[in-house]
Scaffold this motif. Structure first.
Motif, mmCIF file in Angstrom:
data_model
loop_
_atom_site.group_PDB
_atom_site.id
_atom_site.type_symbol
_atom_site.label_atom_id
_atom_site.label_comp_id
_atom_site.label_asym_id
_atom_site.label_seq_id
_atom_site.Cartn_x
_atom_site.Cartn_y
_atom_site.Cartn_z
ATOM 1 N N ALA A 55 18.150 4.949 -12.154
ATOM 2 C CA ALA A 55 17.261 3.684 -12.754
ATOM 3 C C ALA A 55 15.844 3.919 -12.864
ATOM 4 C CB ALA A 55 17.647 2.311 -11.856
ATOM 5 N N GLY A 56 15.380 4.793 -12.630
ATOM 6 C CA GLY A 56 13.991 4.515 -12.618
ATOM 7 C C GLY A 56 13.378 5.022 -13.395
ATOM 8 N N GLN A 57 13.766 5.161 -14.403
ATOM 9 C CA GLN A 57 13.460 5.236 -15.915
ATOM 10 C C GLN A 57 13.781 4.205 -17.097
ATOM 11 O OE1 GLN A 57 13.873 8.736 -18.054
ATOM 12 N NE2 GLN A 57 14.173 7.836 -19.996
ATOM 13 N N ILE A 58 14.543 3.232 -16.435
ATOM 14 C CA ILE A 58 14.878 2.244 -17.087
ATOM 15 C C ILE A 58 13.613 0.740 -16.403
ATOM 16 C CG2 ILE A 58 16.322 0.252 -17.549
ATOM 17 C CD1 ILE A 58 18.869 1.806 -16.724
ATOM 18 N N TRP A 59 13.583 1.135 -15.360
ATOM 19 C CA TRP A 59 12.123 0.450 -14.220
ATOM 20 C C TRP A 59 11.811 0.477 -15.362
ATOM 21 C CZ3 TRP A 59 8.363 1.638 -12.008
ATOM 22 C CH2 TRP A 59 7.452 0.662 -11.504
ATOM 23 N N HIS A 60 11.019 1.939 -15.289
ATOM 24 C CA HIS A 60 9.476 1.726 -15.990
ATOM 25 C C HIS A 60 9.559 1.879 -17.154
ATOM 26 C CE1 HIS A 60 6.351 4.920 -16.879
ATOM 27 N NE2 HIS A 60 6.147 4.423 -17.784
ATOM 28 N N ARG A 61 10.480 1.309 -18.169
ATOM 29 C CA ARG A 61 9.884 0.950 -19.229
ATOM 30 C C ARG A 61 9.941 -0.435 -19.591
ATOM 31 N NH1 ARG A 61 14.442 3.135 -23.907
ATOM 32 N NH2 ARG A 61 13.984 2.044 -24.712
ATOM 33 N N VAL A 62 10.644 -0.923 -18.735
ATOM 34 C CA VAL A 62 10.819 -2.863 -18.412
ATOM 35 C C VAL A 62 9.860 -3.262 -18.207
ATOM 36 C CG1 VAL A 62 12.283 -5.047 -17.749
ATOM 37 C CG2 VAL A 62 13.462 -2.557 -18.572
ATOM 38 N N ILE A 63 8.877 -2.853 -16.635
ATOM 39 C CA ILE A 63 8.011 -3.332 -15.790
ATOM 40 C C ILE A 63 6.599 -2.715 -17.167
ATOM 41 C CG2 ILE A 63 6.958 -1.178 -15.000
ATOM 42 C CD1 ILE A 63 7.684 -4.265 -13.284
ATOM 43 N N GLU A 64 6.537 -2.223 -18.486
ATOM 44 C CA GLU A 64 6.188 -1.331 -19.127
ATOM 45 C C GLU A 64 5.727 -2.947 -19.610
ATOM 46 O OE1 GLU A 64 4.323 2.142 -21.241
ATOM 47 O OE2 GLU A 64 6.417 2.475 -21.019
ATOM 48 N N LYS A 65 7.260 -3.000 -20.704
ATOM 49 C CA LYS A 65 6.682 -4.413 -21.213
ATOM 50 C C LYS A 65 6.351 -5.336 -20.469
ATOM 51 C CE LYS A 65 9.032 -2.267 -24.309
ATOM 52 N NZ LYS A 65 7.991 -2.227 -26.340
ATOM 53 N N THR A 66 6.656 -6.178 -19.486
ATOM 54 C CA THR A 66 5.567 -7.179 -18.915
ATOM 55 C C THR A 66 4.036 -6.365 -18.461
ATOM 56 O OG1 THR A 66 5.776 -5.606 -16.235
ATOM 57 C CG2 THR A 66 8.067 -6.680 -17.257
ATOM 58 N N PHE A 67 3.798 -5.337 -19.090
ATOM 59 C CA PHE A 67 1.905 -6.120 -18.699
ATOM 60 C C PHE A 67 1.647 -6.652 -20.023
ATOM 61 C CE2 PHE A 67 2.235 -0.885 -17.293
ATOM 62 C CZ PHE A 67 2.950 -1.347 -15.782
ATOM 63 N N LYS A 68 2.442 -6.858 -21.097
ATOM 64 C CA LYS A 68 0.986 -7.541 -21.621
ATOM 65 C C LYS A 68 1.373 -9.102 -22.072
ATOM 66 C CE LYS A 68 2.318 -9.133 -26.716
ATOM 67 N NZ LYS A 68 2.759 -9.018 -27.793
ATOM 68 N N ASN A 69 2.161 -9.899 -21.324
ATOM 69 C CA ASN A 69 2.084 -11.249 -20.778
ATOM 70 C C ASN A 69 1.971 -11.453 -19.937
ATOM 71 O OD1 ASN A 69 2.687 -11.641 -23.806
ATOM 72 N ND2 ASN A 69 4.406 -11.590 -23.623
ATOM 73 N N ASP B 22 1.079 -1.714 0.044
ATOM 74 C CA ASP B 22 0.133 0.403 -0.463
ATOM 75 C C ASP B 22 1.352 1.068 0.352
ATOM 76 O OD1 ASP B 22 -3.009 1.872 -0.454
ATOM 77 O OD2 ASP B 22 -2.071 1.826 2.731
ATOM 78 N N ILE B 23 1.423 1.630 1.192
ATOM 79 C CA ILE B 23 2.714 2.674 0.677
ATOM 80 C C ILE B 23 3.317 2.563 -0.757
ATOM 81 C CG2 ILE B 23 5.131 3.636 1.879
ATOM 82 C CD1 ILE B 23 3.984 2.338 4.246
ATOM 83 N N LEU B 24 4.778 1.384 -0.564
ATOM 84 C CA LEU B 24 5.091 1.396 -2.364
ATOM 85 C C LEU B 24 4.102 1.705 -3.006
ATOM 86 C CD1 LEU B 24 7.842 -0.824 -1.541
ATOM 87 C CD2 LEU B 24 8.059 1.165 -0.783
ATOM 88 N N SER B 25 2.947 1.502 -3.529
ATOM 89 C CA SER B 25 1.870 1.818 -4.985
ATOM 90 C C SER B 25 1.236 3.320 -4.195
ATOM 91 C CB SER B 25 0.950 0.763 -4.352
ATOM 92 O OG SER B 25 0.448 0.520 -3.535
ATOM 93 N N ASP B 26 1.641 3.812 -3.026
ATOM 94 C CA ASP B 26 0.940 5.242 -3.000
ATOM 95 C C ASP B 26 1.468 6.392 -4.081
ATOM 96 O OD1 ASP B 26 -0.504 7.873 -1.937
ATOM 97 O OD2 ASP B 26 -0.660 6.951 0.072
ATOM 98 N N ASN B 27 1.442 6.645 -5.120
ATOM 99 C CA ASN B 27 1.957 8.086 -5.553
ATOM 100 C C ASN B 27 1.612 8.724 -4.562
ATOM 101 O OD1 ASN B 27 3.449 8.723 -7.516
ATOM 102 N ND2 ASN B 27 1.443 10.126 -8.573
ATOM 103 N N ASP B 28 0.123 9.019 -4.583
ATOM 104 C CA ASP B 28 0.434 10.730 -3.461
ATOM 105 C C ASP B 28 1.734 11.114 -2.096
ATOM 106 O OD1 ASP B 28 -1.827 11.272 -4.887
ATOM 107 O OD2 ASP B 28 -2.974 10.635 -3.773
ATOM 108 N N PRO C 191 9.265 8.581 -12.791
ATOM 109 C CA PRO C 191 9.043 7.092 -13.627
ATOM 110 C C PRO C 191 8.458 5.929 -13.260
ATOM 111 C CG PRO C 191 11.290 8.356 -13.691
ATOM 112 C CD PRO C 191 10.050 9.280 -12.480
ATOM 113 N N LEU C 192 8.009 6.016 -11.385
ATOM 114 C CA LEU C 192 7.336 5.588 -10.522
ATOM 115 C C LEU C 192 5.999 4.879 -11.209
ATOM 116 C CD1 LEU C 192 9.934 5.660 -6.957
ATOM 117 C CD2 LEU C 192 9.592 3.935 -9.511
ATOM 118 N N TYR C 193 5.077 6.084 -11.333
ATOM 119 C CA TYR C 193 4.122 6.150 -11.675
ATOM 120 C C TYR C 193 3.491 5.700 -12.907
ATOM 121 C CZ TYR C 193 -0.958 8.062 -12.617
ATOM 122 O OH TYR C 193 -1.743 8.756 -12.290
ATOM 123 N N PHE C 194 2.102 4.651 -12.529
ATOM 124 C CA PHE C 194 1.546 4.394 -14.684
ATOM 125 C C PHE C 194 0.149 5.063 -13.618
ATOM 126 C CE2 PHE C 194 5.005 1.695 -14.686
ATOM 127 C CZ PHE C 194 5.151 1.625 -16.129
#
Length: 658
Positions: free
Chosen positions: A642-656, A572-578, A589-592
């Motif tokens: 590192a955050g921008q790299i993470w954003h791009r990679v985690i975004e690729k996982t959404f498909k499968n 809950d904390i690590l997903s709380d963008n606010d 880059p941590l936010y979707f």
């Protein structure tokens, strides 16, 4: 006178014994003599035949007594390399081979035009003779006598198979006799199709390359089922002289291309292809793969190989044809490799020259993608450097797995906070963010600062973790969680590198004072994603032997390591963008916007390491950025590098992995 003359003309010689005809008798005697000569001649030839047959029988017995049985073909197991595949079994990542690199295939898996190309050039009468083409042998003997060199052998496919299996390459009468004997026995016991299948799987096509299946991989980087007519002709062209017609030797491609056209001409002459097919195939420009030896997902497969070597030993892997199905998602791996290449150029602006990325399925522990360092195939770095841009570890070293690890910075904080929650504290518990001297540690006063140098006074643990505040984190470690307890929590989550006494780390532990490995950190964060259930990290799904039997299947039995209630607090904390926005901004880059993700960054002292580790419910991704010689990056937050790299990679996982 007249009377005497008349009497003389009518004179008849007397007949002995009452009228014996001497002329007829002489003719009969001559006939009898001629018949005697023929009988003697026939007897002589019969003697020669029987003597020759006996001699051949003696020679057969002499040479056959020590020869191997043709049944050996059924009993023997061809040396086969171990092949490492992706999770689908369709993408070959790596091959472990010894003297013979081979890929076995059934006869019906070889394209018809490949079989015809081989027959046309090596043995057009293969399906008509009994194993030995005596006319061909006689013809080759005459040619050899003419050129005074034992060059031409007139060998059939069956003879070539026997020679390559049992005999040496010496050119002698005794070897030829042995070859013929074994060939006749081979043909008597086995069908033509079986012999041809053995042949296509055994003959050499180049250095360490045996069989048409492996040759198609080596020459064209494709399965033998997929090769075209001109490619098949090129493969058949190599059989005559594998070292001469090897496309990767100096000028070897020219030689094999010329002989390829000869093979096509032979196929046309044998009516295996039409005139139109001949012309079309000759006009095709073949492209041989340039870097087939270059491994796919190199850091990952070498990590797998290290496990296999410990489990089976090198010689076993080289000869027994294991098929290793790994956990790698080749589609995701390809995407991550592209991202790593592009981001590797960007992070140079921050004086960061290396990176590592790991993606795991938290529900199974399976490694889906792995980048051990920025570029496995980069040139090694200078040996005489001591620091700076060029001083990184050898690019082939897998930073995510090997070595002592790197300091994780604030990425370690969740393990301390969940320990505090287990001790009865909650995200609403309050600490004071103010300048604090925590006493002497390592001989010096320990007075940590927040990243931005500010103090916020009273804050909740939710705010402290979300905004990655350092002073509240140290207070949480010392007052709510405990150093030894936090280390134990990290170990329960799979961190194996924190083996020093708690006093060695002190309060700096919560700020990443202990070194960890990216793979273990990524796997540990996966336990948050599964609400406290740990799956042992694995890179292999199953291993099959050469017969297709499963000899090892990885057991991924789950183990609960923490109460799901406390994991939900962290999630809950690590997903709380606010909650993190006051420090990271609302569009970091941590936010979707429309996806649930949880993440944490980490930056070490002097900006030597930048981390971002985060997850969805189905995928967890860890990213490390820095320099292997521990030289500092430009002063910047990990979320930027590192955050921008993470954003791009985690975004690729959404498909499968939605």
């Amino acid at each position: 006178m007249a009377m005497n003359s008349k009497k003389k003309d009518n004179y008849n010689p007397p007949r002995l014994g009452g009228g014996v005809d001497f002329m007829k008798t002489r003719r009969k005697i001559r006939i009898f003599k001629e018949r005697g000569k023929w009988k003697n001649l026939l007897r002589f030839f019969l003697f020669l035949f029987l003597t020759g047959t006996a001699l051949l029988f003696i020679i057969f017995i002499y040479y056959a007594k020590d020869l191997p049985r043709p049944e050996v073909f059924e009993e023997r197991q061809l040396s086969q390399p171990t092949k490492i595949y992706d999770r689908t079994g369709e993408v070959l990542l790596y091959t472990i081979y010894g003297e013979e690199k081979r890929e076995i295939a059934k006869l019906n898996e070889f394209p018809d035009f490949l079989i015809k190309a081989v027959l046309a050039t090596e043995d057009a009468k293969f399906y008509k003779h009994r194993g030995v083409d005596f006319r061909g042998i006689a013809r080759s003997i005459l040619i050899n006598l003419k050129i005074k060199k034992p060059t031409y052998g007139g060998s059939t496919i069956s003879q070539q198979l026997i020679r390559s299996t049992f005999l040496t390459l010496e050119k002698s009468a005794s070897r030829k006799i042995k070859e013929i004997i074994l060939t006749l026995e081979l043909e008597r016991k086995y069908s033509k199709d079986q012999i041809l299948e053995w042949y296509l799987n055994q003959i050499p096509f180049g250095p360490n390359i045996y069989g048409a299946g492996e040759a198609s991989r080596a020459y064209f980087n494709k399965s033998v089922k997929e090769i075209t007519l001109p490619e098949a002709a090129a493969l058949a062209a190599a059989i005559k002289a594998p070292s001469t017609y090897y496309p990767f030797s100096k000028n070897g491609d020219q030689g094999i291309l010329q002989r390829k056209d000869y093979v096509l001409e032979r196929m046309f002459k044998e009516t295996f292809i039409s005139q139109a097919e001949l012309e079309e195939a000759k006009n095709v420009q073949l492209e041989f793969v340039k870097r087939f030896s270059a491994t796919k997902a190199p850091h990952f497969v070498l990590y797998v190989r290290d496990y296999l070597l410990k489990e089976f030993g090198e010689e076993y892997l080289k000869e027994n044809g294991l098929k290793v199905y790994t956990t790698l998602d080749w589609e995701l791996q390809s995407d991550v490799e592209k991202i790593a290449k592009e981001e590797g150029e960007r992070i140079k602006n921050y004086n960061a020259h290396n990176l590592s990325i790991v993606a795991i399925n938290p529900k199974t522990g399976e490694i889906l993608a792995m980048i051990g360092s920025k570029d496995f195939f980069a040139e090694s770095f200078p040996k005489n450097c001591t620091s700076g841009l060029n001083c990184m570890l050898d690019p082939q070293v897998n930073v995510s797995v090997y070595g002592k690890g790197q300091q994780p910075g604030s990425a370690f904080k969740p393990f301390v906070y969940i320990t505090a929650f287990e001790n009865g504290y909650t995200p609403s518990s309050v600490v004071i963010d103010e300048l604090t001297n925590f006493g002497k540690w390592g001989g010096n006063d320990y007075i940590p600062r927040n990243y931005d140098g500010k103090f916020r006074g009273q804050v909740t643990l939710r705010e402290a973790l979300a905004q990655s505040l350092n002073i509240p984190a140290v207070k949480t470690l010392l007052y709510f969680a405990g150093i030894e307890e936090s280390i134990q929590t990290a170990k329960n989550f799979g961190i194996t590198t924190l083996n020093q006494p708690s006093s060695f780390y002190g309060p700096a532990l919560v700020l990443g004072g202990g070194e960890v490995k990216l793979l273990e950190m990524t796997s540990a964060y996966g336990i948050f994603a599964t609400n406290g259930v740990r799956y042992q990290t694995t890179n292999i799904l199953k291993i099959e032997n050469a017969r297709g039997e499963i000899i090892k299947e990885i057991n991924r039995a789950p183990k609960r390591v923490v109460n799901p209630e406390f994991c939900e607090m962290i999630n809950d904390i690590l997903s709380d963008n606010d909650a993190r926005a006051p420090v990271f901004g609302s569009r970091s880059p941590l936010y979707f916007p429309e996806k649930w993700t949880a993440s944490k960054t980490g930056t070490t002292d002097s900006f030597r390491d930048g981390w971002t580790v985060g997850y969805t419910r189905s995928a967890v991704v860890g990213v490390w950025v820095g320099n292997n010689d521990n030289s500092s990056m430009v002063k910047t937050a990990a979320v930027s590098v590192a955050g921008q790299i993470w954003h791009r990679v985690i975004e690729k996982t959404f498909k499968n992995y939605p």
